[in-house]
Design a protein around this motif. Sequence first.
Motif, PDB file in Angstrom:
ATOM      1  N   ARG A  68       0.946  -1.239  -0.180  1.00  0.00           N
ATOM      2  CA  ARG A  68       0.077  -0.193   0.163  1.00  0.00           C
ATOM      3  C   ARG A  68       0.828   1.380   0.100  1.00  0.00           C
ATOM      4  O   ARG A  68       0.645   2.168  -1.062  1.00  0.00           O
ATOM      5  N   TRP A 102      -7.013  -4.364  -5.108  1.00  0.00           N
ATOM      6  CA  TRP A 102      -6.666  -4.527  -4.012  1.00  0.00           C
ATOM      7  C   TRP A 102      -7.173  -6.067  -3.474  1.00  0.00           C
ATOM      8  O   TRP A 102      -7.631  -6.244  -3.341  1.00  0.00           O
ATOM      9  N   SER A 120      -2.926  -4.958   1.070  1.00  0.00           N
ATOM     10  CA  SER A 120      -2.656  -4.052   2.143  1.00  0.00           C
ATOM     11  C   SER A 120      -4.035  -5.419   3.047  1.00  0.00           C
ATOM     12  O   SER A 120      -4.953  -5.835   2.264  1.00  0.00           O
TER      13      SER A 120
END
Length: 185
Positions: A53, A85, A71
């Motif tokens: 991240r 993500w 992340s």
Amino acid sequence: MSALLDITGYAIVSDDDKIAGADGMTPVSLRNEKDWELYQRAQQLANLVIFARRSHELEPNIHRSLRLVVSREAPALEQRPDGWWWDPRQTTWEEAAAKILPAGGVVAVGGGQVVFDLFLAIGFDAFHLSRAHGVKLPGGRSVFSACDAGVTAASVLEQHGLSLSKTMPLDPKHNIELTIWRRAS
């Protein structure tokens, strides 16, 4: 799935195998134009670029590459405006890769340490390790967590099935050397 993916890591390190200073930032002493050009070409050619991240937030996506951000803030795997993500604690790499790159492709792993460690376990096909000779970063962030215990980056790569394939001067004027590590076929 692994036969359809080519996963390569990219890092520039100090003599003591650090990728960042004690403040967590990449110091000027590790910034090199030739290494940056090599890394940018790799991102341009990759079908997917993977970052932690913080690295994602600090490095502008100038090539508009498809990104996967590792992340704990991600709910498993989700697509956001700035890329995918992923929390590997909730979704496996195989599941993430099948969703993002169903036909396979070239994956460039840009770090940081948590991501490099993760892909050591997943399996790099290659690792491009640039070294800034003459630079030491006491208290800095190591490329791999094992380096914090005194294991060299070269030993870590060897322990994970990679062999030194090539060593070459990348920028002799600034004492930057590139070693390319590959998994035996």
